[in-house]
Scaffold this motif. Structure first.
Motif, PDB file in Angstrom:
ATOM      1  N   LYS A 148     -32.490 -67.379  30.491  1.00 27.41           N
ATOM      2  CA  LYS A 148     -31.196 -67.684  31.077  1.00 27.41           C
ATOM      3  C   LYS A 148     -30.945 -69.194  31.080  1.00 27.41           C
ATOM      4  O   LYS A 148     -29.864 -69.665  30.766  1.00 27.41           O
ATOM      5  CB  LYS A 148     -31.147 -67.154  32.512  1.00 27.41           C
TER       6      LYS A 148
ATOM      7  N   SER B 278     -28.079 -58.732  43.874  1.00 29.33           N
ATOM      8  CA  SER B 278     -27.029 -59.714  44.116  1.00 29.33           C
ATOM      9  C   SER B 278     -27.236 -60.852  43.145  1.00 29.33           C
ATOM     10  O   SER B 278     -28.357 -61.167  42.757  1.00 29.33           O
ATOM     11  CB  SER B 278     -27.094 -60.186  45.567  1.00 29.33           C
ATOM     12  N   LYS B 279     -26.132 -61.468  42.780  1.00 29.76           N
ATOM     13  CA  LYS B 279     -26.258 -62.550  41.807  1.00 29.76           C
ATOM     14  C   LYS B 279     -27.029 -63.734  42.399  1.00 29.76           C
ATOM     15  O   LYS B 279     -27.534 -64.570  41.680  1.00 29.76           O
ATOM     16  CB  LYS B 279     -24.878 -62.983  41.327  1.00 29.76           C
ATOM     17  N   ASP B 280     -27.103 -63.752  43.729  1.00 25.01           N
ATOM     18  CA  ASP B 280     -27.781 -64.870  44.360  1.00 25.01           C
ATOM     19  C   ASP B 280     -29.290 -64.687  44.440  1.00 25.01           C
ATOM     20  O   ASP B 280     -30.026 -65.635  44.684  1.00 25.01           O
ATOM     21  CB  ASP B 280     -27.238 -65.072  45.777  1.00 25.01           C
TER      22      ASP B 280
END
Lengths: 263, 601
Positions: A148, B278-280
């Motif tokens: 990423k 969650s993206k966090d």
């Protein structure tokens, strides 16, 4: 993902906690302070004597280098390795921007590098542009064990090109944590390819933990600065160097350096 | 719904409730406090427990090396030290014993572990062996961590403060030495400061007793109502062991928690759900081990690969917060806020304190666009301009001259923030954590929770003023040097505060000196200032958007005109600070003199 985040490796700090280390530590600390003070004094005397710090002649030329890249890829670590030649498994997360400067001697020339360490989280990106605006070099760092972070370098480079224009900045791409062989997710070839596509002046893989290629990185950056572009006389250093200022090919990482290098 | 098992708690909560009848309605809360007691809870039976440990249970928080002593001394004289030294000697024996005892009792952080998820319904009627086999009792870890304390506690020899003196760690578990302060410097400071702390704590005790509030467990949960006197006490520092409770009290944590009973538990069940994503999450994970890596409570033990309990709490709080307030999610620097809170209070309270900080004290500062940061910087710049005009000249006006001689509008700095603000931005985001040494940070937090967010601006001004004296002299030279000066300034402002080891240097000498003009700066003024900055920035933004839409068919001349228009619009509306009344200062002066005279008598 890197184990450095998960911290499987024993932190070096354990050593510090033992009582007997007190004295050398204290000494090292004092020495560092002394060196800092001396550097400051030298700088101040320059100022007092009215010597211009920027400009032609033999005076100290300053270059602004900004470090960009995702959170936890090793920007602070890279700077710390370069500045103090130390490594820690866990650095505090950088909030906002940190500024450090270091004088570098190379080929009888002295330059002063101003290093701007930035926070990696995406939302901090909105705070950074003004720092990119007048920097000479932009180092975009990714973590070879985290794909990423590699994919995100496009975004960072886009930011740089937007703020600075492609012609005015030396773009450098660094793949860090090359010592973590088993966790590698991005190959050296991929890194090279991307650097060509993005038109970076330099691509290099480093390991701040093993101390691998960090000095080389800064030497090569220095070589790309106008100061050294005028007269390219002496070779970079002993290791396989590639004098042309295009992409610098880093072959497979040096095994011996990696195994020995853990401090 | 998460139900902490009652049997284990009943002993504790019963005891706590008995000592704090006012909390009867919040019994559930109290129980949970015990439950989530941050890994350092003591599960020995209450009868065996020394009094002082009970408090820590209630206050959550990790146990510090307690350097205080109990004293019935009602003497209010700051200078009566000799006597105390001897008291200290008698104290040290007691305290070292109870510290050691307490440390020996550590190792029962099972409740906290139970929060890890699937095992939330574990009943404590099962023995600790059962927990052990379930892998819930990280005994080796907690032992090795407490050994840090044991080691230091057993070093108590001739004065209470020696326990810290002979360790490489301060009383909160941070490394004393860092890049800016040597261990020797720390110890020199600590020798005096520990005495100061003892003195202050005695005064706090007296104050509480006079106000009819209980202190018996060395863990007061209620504090006197706000007054000038209490404000002065807070500014001089809340006793470290009371901080968790005091912050919670002054920030009105109970008010919020009582409206949200069970909410945190629900959030935890959500994040513990295996399908939760969650993206966090990844971003949080990346920062967990980069939160106070130099603090012993955040380090893994040598022989265990498991995360320390503090890290586990940190993870849960940050993840829970990210779904509780999705507008903010997770923002770097929140890890430090929570990390510091966890040293002083239990997990649930730390969570709600984060909610309070991000909504009441630092609204918008951590939101996705970080607009709150920019607004705060704008306010700070206005304050600098008003109160530190010399410094203002250095950060701003030389820049204006440089920009091709064009006269910029008065308020351009509000939306084109000068470089120095990137350094000061982190001061607000992390509430000075990592900006000044930890003890100084804590003293700032004391004031912050008691007085409000304007304290952050006052502190910033004080630090900038103090660092102004250390700045390289302004050298009015060619334009070429302006950039260098910026760099030097930046470096000085970044480095100087890290050396401010003695909190009193900044708090007594800079903030509360009556003569200082920025004493007039109060919360109302800051709020007014903030509104002004917000409106100015919004105007500018609207303007920019309009211009952007126009650029396609506008000539250069138009954009020049537009620039003029911007300048005109904004420069007409400068911000005016309310001026303090001289008479008030004069009165204060007299008051101070009288106070001093009466003290002498």
């Amino acid at each position: 993902m890197s184990s450095r985040q998960g911290g499987k490796l024993k932190p070096l700090k354990q050593k510090k906690k033992q009582n007997q280390d007190l004295d050398p530590e204290e000494e090292a600390f004092k020495e560092k302070q002394k060196a800092d003070a001396a550097a400051k004094k030298a700088m101040m005397s320059n100022i007092k004597s009215g010597k211009p710090l920027v400009g032609g002649g033999k005076t100290l030329r300053k270059y602004k280098i900004v470090f960009l890249g995702e959170q936890g890829v090793g920007k602070t670590s890279l700077i710390t390795r370069f500045m103090y030649d130390t490594f820690d498994d866990n650095y505090q997360a950088t909030i906002g921007i940190d500024f450090l400067s270091k004088t570098m001697y190379l080929d009888d020339k002295t330059i002063r590098l101003q290093l701007w360490d930035t926070a990696g989280q995406e939302r901090f990106r909105s705070l950074i542009p003004s720092y990119i605006r007048d920097s000479h070099v932009a180092i975009v760092v990714y973590d070879v064990t985290n794909r990423k972070s590699f994919e995100y370098i496009d975004k960072w480079i886009e930011d740089v090109k937007m703020e600075r224009g492609e012609e005015n900045v030396i773009l450098v791409i660094v793949g860090n944590k090359s010592d973590l062989l088993e966790e590698r997710q991005v190959t050296t070839e991929e890194g090279e390819r991307k650097s060509t596509v993005l038109n970076a002046k330099l691509f290099i893989e480093t390991s701040t933990k093993a101390g691998f290629n960090v000095k080389t990185l800064f030497k090569k950056i220095a070589k790309l600065l106008p100061e050294f572009q005028d007269a390219q006389t002496t070779p970079l250093d002993n290791d396989k160097n590639d004098k042309k200022p295009g992409i610098i090919n880093i072959a497979a990482p040096d095994e011996s350096q990696q195994t020995s290098g853990c401090c | 719904m998460f139900s902490p098992s009652a049997p284990d708690l009943s002993q504790n909560s019963g005891e706590l409730n008995a000592s704090e009848p006012s909390f009867a309605s919040d019994e559930g809360t109290l129980r949970k406090n015990v439950v989530r007691n941050n890994g350092q809870s003591h599960h020995a039976s209450p009868s065996k427990r020394p009094k002082s440990t009970i408090l820590r249970e209630n206050s959550g928080g990790l146990s510090f090396i307690n350097l205080y002593y109990d004293s019935a001394d009602k003497d209010d004289d700051d200078e009566a030290q000799l006597q105390h030294e001897s008291e200290m000697n008698s104290y040290k024996v007691d305290q070292s014993n109870s510290d050691v005892e307490q440390l020996l009792q550590e190792g029962g952080p099972m409740r906290l572990s139970a929060r890890d998820g699937s095992n939330s319904n574990l009943d404590d009627s099962g023995s600790s062996d059962a927990l052990n086999t379930a892998g819930l009792l990280p005994t080796p870890e907690s032992e090795s961590r407490s050994s840090q304390f044991l080691g230091s506690a057993s070093l108590i020899e001739d004065a209470a403060s020696n326990s810290v003196k002979n360790s490489h760690l301060d009383r909160y578990g941070f490394m004393k030495q860092n890049q800016y302060i040597s261990e020797k410097q720390f110890n020199e400071w600590w020798t005096n400061y520990s005495k100061y702390c003892i003195r202050r704590k005695r005064k706090w005790k007296d104050l509480l007793l006079k106000s009819g509030l209980p202190v018996d467990n060395d863990s007061p949960t209620r504090f006197p109502s706000k007054s000038e006197k209490l404000k002065r006490y807070v500014r001089k520092g809340i006793p470290a062991e009371w901080r968790g409770n005091a912050w919670w009290y002054f920030a009105r944590g109970d008010e919020l928690l009582s409206k949200n009973i069970g909410v945190y538990d629900k959030l935890l069940t959500k994040i513990n759900n295996p399908s939760f994503a969650s993206k966090d999450t990844e971003i949080i994970e990346r920062d967990l081990h980069r939160t106070f890596p130099d603090n012993v409570h955040f380090q893994k033990s040598k022989d265990s690969d498991e995360d320390p309990l503090t890290i586990k709490s940190l993870r849960r709080i940050l993840k829970a917060f990210a779904i509780y307030n999705s507008k903010i999610g997770y923002c770097q620097s929140m890890n430090f806020l929570v990390g510091l809170l966890l040293l002083f209070m239990d997990e649930e309270r730390a969570f709600w304190m984060l909610v309070i900080i991000t909504s009441r004290y630092l609204p918008g500062v951590h939101s996705i666009n970080l607009e709150g940061v920019n607004i705060n910087q704008g306010v700070l710049l206005l304050c600098i301009k008003e109160y530190l005009p010399d410094f203002w000249q250095r950060i701003y006006s030389n820049k204006t001259h440089r920009d091709s001689g064009k006269i910029n509008n008065k308020n351009e700095f509000l939306y084109k923030l000068p470089p120095v603000t990137l350094c000061t931005a982190s001061w607000f985001m992390s509430c000075f954590i990592g900006v000044v040494p930890v003890e100084t940070t804590l003293r700032i937090w004391d004031c912050l929770f008691y007085e409000g967010s304007h304290i952050l601006f006052k502190m910033s001004l004080a630090i900038l003023e103090l660092s102004g004296n250390n700045l390289p002299k302004a050298h009015h030279m060619s334009n070429k040097n302006a950039d260098d000066e910026d760099m030097e300034l930046f470096q000085a402002i970044q480095t100087f505060p890290k050396q401010l080891i003695n909190p009193n240097d900044i708090i007594d000498k800079a903030i509360f000196k009556r003569r200082l003009k920025f004493n007039a700066l109060n919360q109302d003024e800051i709020e007014r200032c903030k509104k002004y900055v917000i409106s100015q920035r919004a105007k500018y933004k609207n303007f920019q958007e309009v211009m952007k839409n126009d650029t396609a068919n506008s000539s250069k001349r138009d954009s020049v005109l537009a620039q003029d228009l911007i300048n005109e619009t904004f420069s007409n509306e400068g911000y005016g600070f309310k001026k303090g009344l001289n008479g008030v200062n004069w009165n204060n002066n007299i008051k101070e003199r009288v106070r001093r005279l009466s003290r002498k008598r």
